[in-house]
Scaffold this motif. Structure first.
Motif, PDB file in Angstrom:
ATOM      1  N   ALA A 176       0.832  -1.208   0.000  1.00 37.29           N
ATOM      2  CA  ALA A 176       0.000   0.000   0.000  1.00 37.29           C
ATOM      3  C   ALA A 176       0.869   1.261   0.000  1.00 37.29           C
ATOM      4  O   ALA A 176       0.534   2.247  -0.664  1.00 37.29           O
ATOM      5  CB  ALA A 176      -0.937  -0.010   1.211  1.00 37.29           C
ATOM      6  N   ALA A 179       2.024   1.755  -3.486  1.00 39.48           N
ATOM      7  CA  ALA A 179       0.917   2.269  -4.301  1.00 39.48           C
ATOM      8  C   ALA A 179       0.686   3.755  -4.042  1.00 39.48           C
ATOM      9  O   ALA A 179       0.449   4.529  -4.977  1.00 39.48           O
ATOM     10  CB  ALA A 179      -0.360   1.467  -4.026  1.00 39.48           C
ATOM     11  N   ARG A 180       0.776   4.175  -2.771  1.00 35.82           N
ATOM     12  CA  ARG A 180       0.629   5.606  -2.446  1.00 35.82           C
ATOM     13  C   ARG A 180       1.776   6.418  -3.032  1.00 35.82           C
ATOM     14  O   ARG A 180       1.567   7.520  -3.545  1.00 35.82           O
ATOM     15  CB  ARG A 180       0.570   5.810  -0.931  1.00 35.82           C
ATOM     16  CG  ARG A 180      -0.799   5.583  -0.334  1.00 35.82           C
ATOM     17  CD  ARG A 180      -0.914   6.100   1.085  1.00 35.82           C
ATOM     18  NE  ARG A 180       0.142   5.662   1.983  1.00 35.82           N
ATOM     19  CZ  ARG A 180       0.131   4.524   2.669  1.00 35.82           C
ATOM     20  NH1 ARG A 180      -0.891   3.693   2.559  1.00 35.82           N
ATOM     21  NH2 ARG A 180       1.127   4.215   3.468  1.00 35.82           N
ATOM     22  N   GLN A 239       1.424   7.411  -6.596  1.00 35.65           N
ATOM     23  CA  GLN A 239       0.507   8.515  -6.899  1.00 35.65           C
ATOM     24  C   GLN A 239       1.246   9.840  -7.028  1.00 35.65           C
ATOM     25  O   GLN A 239       0.752  10.766  -7.651  1.00 35.65           O
ATOM     26  CB  GLN A 239      -0.570   8.616  -5.822  1.00 35.65           C
ATOM     27  CG  GLN A 239      -1.508   7.431  -5.813  1.00 35.65           C
ATOM     28  CD  GLN A 239      -2.479   7.474  -4.641  1.00 35.65           C
ATOM     29  OE1 GLN A 239      -2.422   8.343  -3.774  1.00 35.65           O
ATOM     30  NE2 GLN A 239      -3.382   6.495  -4.608  1.00 35.65           N
ATOM     31  N   HIS A 295      -2.256  -6.585  -3.305  1.00 37.52           N
ATOM     32  CA  HIS A 295      -2.404  -5.412  -4.178  1.00 37.52           C
ATOM     33  C   HIS A 295      -1.591  -5.602  -5.450  1.00 37.52           C
ATOM     34  O   HIS A 295      -0.480  -6.109  -5.420  1.00 37.52           O
ATOM     35  CB  HIS A 295      -1.893  -4.160  -3.458  1.00 37.52           C
ATOM     36  CG  HIS A 295      -2.612  -3.899  -2.179  1.00 37.52           C
ATOM     37  ND1 HIS A 295      -3.875  -3.366  -2.151  1.00 37.52           N
ATOM     38  CD2 HIS A 295      -2.260  -4.094  -0.891  1.00 37.52           C
ATOM     39  CE1 HIS A 295      -4.252  -3.241  -0.901  1.00 37.52           C
ATOM     40  NE2 HIS A 295      -3.314  -3.666  -0.131  1.00 37.52           N
ATOM     41  N   ARG A 296      -2.093  -5.183  -6.564  1.00 35.38           N
ATOM     42  CA  ARG A 296      -1.345  -5.180  -7.818  1.00 35.38           C
ATOM     43  C   ARG A 296      -0.633  -3.840  -7.892  1.00 35.38           C
ATOM     44  O   ARG A 296      -1.262  -2.800  -7.854  1.00 35.38           O
ATOM     45  CB  ARG A 296      -2.260  -5.356  -9.019  1.00 35.38           C
ATOM     46  CG  ARG A 296      -3.044  -6.639  -9.034  1.00 35.38           C
ATOM     47  CD  ARG A 296      -2.301  -7.876  -9.368  1.00 35.38           C
ATOM     48  NE  ARG A 296      -1.969  -8.002 -10.758  1.00 35.38           N
ATOM     49  CZ  ARG A 296      -0.978  -8.757 -11.159  1.00 35.38           C
ATOM     50  NH1 ARG A 296      -0.242  -9.405 -10.311  1.00 35.38           N
ATOM     51  NH2 ARG A 296      -0.716  -8.880 -12.426  1.00 35.38           N
ATOM     52  N   LEU A 297       0.683  -3.855  -7.965  1.00 30.63           N
ATOM     53  CA  LEU A 297       1.448  -2.613  -7.937  1.00 30.63           C
ATOM     54  C   LEU A 297       1.582  -1.969  -9.307  1.00 30.63           C
ATOM     55  O   LEU A 297       1.570  -0.768  -9.445  1.00 30.63           O
ATOM     56  CB  LEU A 297       2.845  -2.888  -7.364  1.00 30.63           C
ATOM     57  CG  LEU A 297       2.859  -3.449  -5.960  1.00 30.63           C
ATOM     58  CD1 LEU A 297       4.287  -3.720  -5.541  1.00 30.63           C
ATOM     59  CD2 LEU A 297       2.190  -2.488  -5.018  1.00 30.63           C
TER      60      LEU A 297
END
Length: 158
Positions: free
Chosen positions: A127, A130-131, A134, A155-157
């Motif tokens: 996560a 992923a953040r 962004q 999660h898919r990165l």
């Protein structure tokens, strides 16, 4: 004094394909746990978080490179990392945070060579990645293998 007959038999009576430094570290740690007076390897001493992060984090121009090499686990002991290779999720998180806060860094490359690892903490680190994606461009480079925990599941990165 504790006896570790199976470990001692494996180490001293069985042929092992181990790097000499790894064998020395394993042997030293085992003998110390058995009560023998043996000097500890500096590799077995706890490293400060900054130095652990420096082991996996580097930059080239505006690119941060985070090396994820070996087993991934939460609270990976120095002995485990020395003997079997690996990286602690806390160290990966520190490297991600360093890349996030470095204004000169616009791209992050995760250089991954891992057979996977522990489940605990992996979703949280995924996560964080992923953040980070962004705000900065993040790429994963699979440098041989990226299995199980190294894929960032669930999660898919990318």
């Amino acid at each position: 004094m504790h006896a570790y007959p199976r470990l001692a038999a494996k180490l001293f009576r069985s042929p092992l394909l181990l790097d000499a430094g790894v064998r020395w570290s394993f042997e030293t740690a085992l003998l110390a746990r058995m009560g023998a007076a043996v000097a500890q390897s500096s590799a077995l001493e706890g490293k400060a978080p900054d130095s652990r992060t420096a082991d996996i984090y580097g930059t080239f121009q505006n690119v941060a490179i985070i090396r994820i090499d070996g087993v991934i686990d939460k609270r990976l002991a120095a002995l485990e990392a020395e003997c079997f290779g690996g990286v602690d999720l806390e160290v990966i998180d520190e490297a991600l945070q360093q890349a996030e806060h470095d204004r000169a860094v616009t791209h992050v490359v995760l250089d991954i060579h891992s057979p996977g690892g522990g489940v605990t903490g992996t979703p949280e680190t995924a996560a964080r990645i992923a953040r980070l994606a962004q705000t900065k461009e993040v790429h994963a480079f699979v440098n041989c293998q990226a299995c199980s925990a190294a894929t960032g599941s669930p999660h898919r990165l990318m």
